[in-house]
Enzyme design. Structure first.
Site, PDB file in Angstrom:
ATOM      1  N   LYS A   1       0.841  -1.214   0.000  1.00 14.10           N
ATOM      2  CA  LYS A   1       0.000   0.000   0.000  1.00 14.10           C
ATOM      3  C   LYS A   1       0.871   1.256   0.000  1.00 14.10           C
ATOM      4  CE  LYS A   1      -1.658   1.520   4.046  1.00 14.10           C
ATOM      5  NZ  LYS A   1      -1.503   2.904   4.509  1.00 14.10           N
ATOM      6  N   ASN A   2       1.828   1.327   0.935  1.00 18.32           N
ATOM      7  CA  ASN A   2       2.565   2.584   1.080  1.00 18.32           C
ATOM      8  C   ASN A   2       3.578   2.827  -0.033  1.00 18.32           C
ATOM      9  OD1 ASN A   2       1.041   3.203   3.265  1.00 18.32           O
ATOM     10  ND2 ASN A   2       2.584   2.637   4.803  1.00 18.32           N
TER      11      ASN A   2
ATOM     12  N   ARG B   1      -3.951  11.032   4.360  1.00 18.57           N
ATOM     13  CA  ARG B   1      -2.839  11.976   4.456  1.00 18.57           C
ATOM     14  C   ARG B   1      -1.841  11.840   3.319  1.00 18.57           C
ATOM     15  NH1 ARG B   1      -1.531  14.368   8.902  1.00 18.57           N
ATOM     16  NH2 ARG B   1       0.599  14.196   8.190  1.00 18.57           N
TER      17      ARG B   1
ATOM     18  N   CYS C   1      -4.286  13.294  12.902  1.00 15.04           N
ATOM     19  CA  CYS C   1      -5.073  12.081  12.714  1.00 15.04           C
ATOM     20  C   CYS C   1      -4.976  11.248  13.983  1.00 15.04           C
ATOM     21  CB  CYS C   1      -4.613  11.299  11.489  1.00 15.04           C
ATOM     22  SG  CYS C   1      -3.059  10.485  11.729  1.00 15.04           S
TER      23      CYS C   1
ATOM     24  N   ARG D   1       1.129  14.764  13.270  1.00 13.16           N
ATOM     25  CA  ARG D   1       1.654  14.517  11.930  1.00 13.16           C
ATOM     26  C   ARG D   1       1.729  15.761  11.033  1.00 13.16           C
ATOM     27  NH1 ARG D   1      -0.817   9.075   9.557  1.00 13.16           N
ATOM     28  NH2 ARG D   1       1.069   9.089   8.348  1.00 13.16           N
TER      29      ARG D   1
ATOM     30  N   VAL E   1       3.386  18.537   8.286  1.00 12.68           N
ATOM     31  CA  VAL E   1       4.160  18.362   7.039  1.00 12.68           C
ATOM     32  C   VAL E   1       5.182  19.498   6.879  1.00 12.68           C
ATOM     33  CG1 VAL E   1       2.501  16.971   5.740  1.00 12.68           C
ATOM     34  CG2 VAL E   1       2.296  19.457   5.696  1.00 12.68           C
ATOM     35  N   ASP E   2       5.559  20.098   8.018  1.00 14.02           N
ATOM     36  CA  ASP E   2       6.484  21.231   7.986  1.00 14.02           C
ATOM     37  C   ASP E   2       7.803  20.904   7.294  1.00 14.02           C
ATOM     38  OD1 ASP E   2       6.738  19.507  10.257  1.00 14.02           O
ATOM     39  OD2 ASP E   2       8.176  20.905  11.153  1.00 14.02           O
TER      40      ASP E   2
ATOM     41  N   ASP F   1       4.540   0.547  12.112  1.00 15.60           N
ATOM     42  CA  ASP F   1       3.321  -0.056  11.548  1.00 15.60           C
ATOM     43  C   ASP F   1       3.132  -1.514  11.974  1.00 15.60           C
ATOM     44  OD1 ASP F   1       2.817   2.328  10.339  1.00 15.60           O
ATOM     45  OD2 ASP F   1       3.441   1.715   8.330  1.00 15.60           O
TER      46      ASP F   1
ATOM     47  N   ILE G   1       8.056   6.790  17.042  1.00 10.08           N
ATOM     48  CA  ILE G   1       7.757   7.531  15.797  1.00 10.08           C
ATOM     49  C   ILE G   1       6.529   8.428  15.950  1.00 10.08           C
ATOM     50  CG2 ILE G   1       7.337   7.343  13.304  1.00 10.08           C
ATOM     51  CD1 ILE G   1      10.021   6.096  14.062  1.00 10.08           C
TER      52      ILE G   1
ATOM     53  N   ARG H   1      -8.845  -0.161   4.317  1.00  7.17           N
ATOM     54  CA  ARG H   1      -7.881   0.808   3.773  1.00  7.17           C
ATOM     55  C   ARG H   1      -6.546   0.139   3.471  1.00  7.17           C
ATOM     56  NH1 ARG H   1      -7.473   6.366   6.916  1.00  7.17           N
ATOM     57  NH2 ARG H   1      -5.971   6.583   5.221  1.00  7.17           N
TER      58      ARG H   1
HETATM   59  C1  EPZ Z   1       4.519   6.915   6.425  1.00  8.16           C
HETATM   60  O1  EPZ Z   1       3.810   8.025   6.966  1.00  8.16           O
HETATM   61  C2  EPZ Z   1       3.511   5.787   6.282  1.00  8.16           C
HETATM   62  N1  EPZ Z   1       2.448   6.224   5.376  1.00  8.16           N
HETATM   63  C3  EPZ Z   1       2.956   5.403   7.643  1.00  8.16           C
HETATM   64  O2  EPZ Z   1       2.101   4.285   7.445  1.00  8.16           O
HETATM   65  C4  EPZ Z   1       4.118   5.013   8.556  1.00  8.16           C
HETATM   66  O3  EPZ Z   1       3.618   4.744   9.848  1.00  8.16           O
HETATM   67  C5  EPZ Z   1       5.146   6.141   8.627  1.00  8.16           C
HETATM   68  O4  EPZ Z   1       5.585   6.499   7.275  1.00  8.16           O
HETATM   69  C6  EPZ Z   1       6.380   5.785   9.433  1.00  8.16           C
HETATM   70  O5  EPZ Z   1       7.000   4.651   8.905  1.00  8.16           O
HETATM   71  C7  EPZ Z   1       2.621   6.153   4.060  1.00  8.16           C
HETATM   72  O6  EPZ Z   1       3.662   5.763   3.552  1.00  8.16           O
HETATM   73  C8  EPZ Z   1       1.468   6.538   3.200  1.00  8.16           C
HETATM   74  P1  EPZ Z   1       6.752  10.229   8.452  1.00  8.16           P
HETATM   75  P2  EPZ Z   1       4.452   9.490   6.923  1.00  8.16           P
HETATM   76  O7  EPZ Z   1       6.762  11.492   7.641  1.00  8.16           O
HETATM   77  O8  EPZ Z   1       5.225   9.650   5.680  1.00  8.16           O
HETATM   78  C9  EPZ Z   1       6.952  13.544  11.961  1.00  8.16           C
HETATM   79  C10 EPZ Z   1       0.196   2.912   7.892  1.00  8.16           C
HETATM   80  O9  EPZ Z   1      -0.420   2.376   8.861  1.00  8.16           O
HETATM   81  N2  EPZ Z   1       6.980  14.553  10.870  1.00  8.16           N
HETATM   82  O10 EPZ Z   1       7.919   9.309   8.319  1.00  8.16           O
HETATM   83  O11 EPZ Z   1       3.352  10.452   7.205  1.00  8.16           O
HETATM   84  C11 EPZ Z   1       5.620  12.805  12.007  1.00  8.16           C
HETATM   85  O12 EPZ Z   1       4.643  13.535  12.707  1.00  8.16           O
HETATM   86  C12 EPZ Z   1       0.874   4.221   8.096  1.00  8.16           C
HETATM   87  O13 EPZ Z   1       0.238   2.400   6.772  1.00  8.16           O
HETATM   88  C13 EPZ Z   1       7.100  15.898  11.188  1.00  8.16           C
HETATM   89  O14 EPZ Z   1       7.183  16.277  12.358  1.00  8.16           O
HETATM   90  O15 EPZ Z   1       5.416   9.411   8.190  1.00  8.16           O
HETATM   91  C14 EPZ Z   1       6.019  11.517  12.668  1.00  8.16           C
HETATM   92  O16 EPZ Z   1       6.054  11.677  14.046  1.00  8.16           O
HETATM   93  C15 EPZ Z   1       0.330   5.178   9.046  1.00  8.16           C
HETATM   94  N3  EPZ Z   1       7.106  16.809  10.167  1.00  8.16           N
HETATM   95  C16 EPZ Z   1       7.431  11.259  12.130  1.00  8.16           C
HETATM   96  O17 EPZ Z   1       7.898  12.542  11.666  1.00  8.16           O
HETATM   97  C17 EPZ Z   1       7.004  16.449   8.854  1.00  8.16           C
HETATM   98  O18 EPZ Z   1       7.013  17.343   7.978  1.00  8.16           O
HETATM   99  C18 EPZ Z   1       7.535  10.266  10.970  1.00  8.16           C
HETATM  100  O19 EPZ Z   1       6.570  10.622   9.974  1.00  8.16           O
HETATM  101  C19 EPZ Z   1       6.910  15.076   8.544  1.00  8.16           C
HETATM  102  C20 EPZ Z   1       6.897  14.152   9.572  1.00  8.16           C
END
Ligand code: EPZ
Length: 434
Positions: A22-23, A101, A125, A130, A132-133, A316, A338, A408
């Site tokens: 999926k991801n 997201r 969420c 989470r 996106v900064d 995950d 995480i 999902r």
């Molecule tokens: C991806 O989410 C996956 N989603 C998530 O899968 C997975 O849990 C996560 O990576 C971690 O492995 C997809 O690939 C679609 P991150 P993502 O940016 O990209 C913080 C599932 O169940 N952060 O690596 O959103 C954030 O809040 C899921 O399939 C910032 O602070 O994760 C988190 O604490 C849910 N600022 C950490 O970093 C930012 O701009 C890691 O988030 C970006 C992230």
């Protein structure tokens, strides 16, 4: 909303085919926005999130043709042709982004191809705030002007083309790395991404972009170097197998003390999960079609787990391993590093008889000889599936509500488990209040 009804206690035995990730699919699909030619993705899983991404891309003007193909004897492994000949709309609306997201992954490609984008801010969420900064800061470093207005990220590129930059992520971000990787392929000059995410889904995207003509070095390492090109072309690309679906069925075998062969699974991507489970007493063996997971010969013992970016133990898989540890001999400490709020499954597992205490970002799990079935529900995908796993091991009937979350990310979960002897069925419900 549909429910899943499970009567637990049967050791699972048989084979389970693993679908496309999926991801990985959710980042490969928006990569089509980078070229006017056709990107053909095979081994695409059939999931609600994939449909949401397809709907989002369609409203940007992407033409799509879906061909069903069933290599593993199921209806997984579809082929989707995506053609963004002309991008007719650069807005990703709130109604679609709030559902998923990963929609924010259109931002990098739209800016790179069109020099402008308006993407709804995803918001928090169930598993955390989470933000996106880090995506936005990196795109600004590449020359984008970004404002947040009315809940939307409003971005444009003065001069029309992004410029290469050195992006240092202060923390590992999967989506941030993917967005910048896609944006950098068409930027002017070289982009260096330091502290890049090394998740296999990020590498899958990088390999696909290479096949589209992108110049990328360092795939699978924390430093990605991208030399921008004028244009990319189409390609055929097969989505890698889903390592989280694989890990979830590894736990299904273990929690029922069963014996399952996972067909099409990549064992090499499962090292951190395998290590923890082997320490707990689960056995693994390569087969011609994938690998076999056995838990019918040794007791399962409690082990400590800490989530980390890849190649560490994946967040995950945290909820699923917690369900397993709830049935183990001895105690286990599970630490989530995480996401700040990823223990929503704890109260529901406790309702099934699990003994779990949460202290900040750690949970102490004391195994019990037998969980007991109960009506339960969860607010995210992995929490929901951990309740299904607990239900497979529990004495009596478990009713998992809000199956929407499972759909999902898990294709035909009840069919795959039933084929291995699980007593599990989907119960249709028309009551919108449920
Ligand atoms: C991806 O989410 C996956 N989603 C998530 O899968 C997975 O849990 C996560 O990576 C971690 O492995 C997809 O690939 C679609 P991150 P993502 O940016 O990209 C913080 C599932 O169940 N952060 O690596 O959103 C954030 O809040 C899921 O399939 C910032 O602070 O994760 C988190 O604490 C849910 N600022 C950490 O970093 C930012 O701009 C890691 O988030 C970006 C992230």
């Amino acid at each position: 909303m549909d429910k899943i009804r499970i009567v637990g206690g049967t050791p699972l035995k048989g084979v389970i085919p693993i679908g496309g990730a999926k991801n990985a699919a959710l980042t490969l699909m928006p990569a089509c926005l980078l070229t006017g030619e056709t990107l053909s993705l095979s081994n695409l899983p059939h999931l609600v999130d994939i449909t949401t991404m397809a709907n989002l891309l369609a409203q940007h003007g992407v033409g799509m043709v879906l061909n069903g193909q069933a290599p593993n004897g199921g209806h997984s492994g579809r082929v989707l042709e995506l053609t963004a000949a002309e991008i007719t709309n650069t807005t990703a609306p709130y109604d679609l982004v709030r559902k998923m997201r990963a929609s924010v992954l259109v931002l990098g490609p739209l800016l790179a191809r069109c020099g402008q984008a308006r993407v709804s801010l995803p918001g928090g969420c169930a598993i955390g705030t989470r933000p996106v900064d880090l995506h936005l800061k990196a795109l600004e470093q590449m020359g984008a002007r970004i404002d947040v207005d009315g809940g939307y990220i409003v971005a444009d590129v003065p001069g029309g083309r992004l410029k290469g930059a050195t992006v240092v992520f202060p923390q590992v971000t999967v989506g941030g790395t993917e967005n910048i990787l896609m944006a950098a392929t068409l930027a002017e000059g070289e982009t260096v991404i330091t502290n890049a995410a090394r998740e296999p889904e990020v590498s899958d995207l990088a390999y696909c972009l290479q096949a589209m003509g992108a110049k990328i070095e360092g795939i699978g390492t924390p430093t990605l170097r991208v030399t921008g090109v004028e244009r990319l072309h189409g390609c055929d690309y097969a989505v890698l197998p889903d390592r989280i679906e694989t890990g979830t069925y590894m736990v299904a075998a273990a929690i029922t003390r069963g014996d399952i062969e996972l067909i099409g699974a990549r064992r090499d991507l499962m090292q951190s999960v395998e290590k923890v489970m082997a320490e707990a007493g689960v056995e693994f063996e390569d087969t011609e079609r994938g690998f076999r997971v056995r838990a019918d010969r040794k007791p399962i013992r409690g082990v400590d787990i800490m989530t980390e970016p890849y190649p560490g133990f994946p967040t995950d898989m945290q909820a699923q391993l917690m369900a397993l540890m709830a049935t183990a001999e001895g105690a286990s400490m599970i630490t989530e590093t995480i996401f700040e709020n990823r223990f929503m499954h704890v109260p529901e597992l406790s309702r099934m008889g699990a003994r779990i205490n949460v202290h900040g970002s750690s949970a102490i799990v004391r195994g019990v000889p037998r969980l007991s079935g109960a009506p339960v529900m969860a607010t995210d995908l992995r929490a929901s599936v951990s309740l299904v796993l607990a239900g497979l091991a529990a004495h009596g009937e478990t009713l998992v509500n809000r199956v929407y979350h499972l759909d999902r990310g898990y294709e035909r979960v009840e069919e795959k488990l039933a084929a291995c002897g699980a007593v599990i069925e989907r119960v249709k419900s028309n009551d919108p209040a449920e």
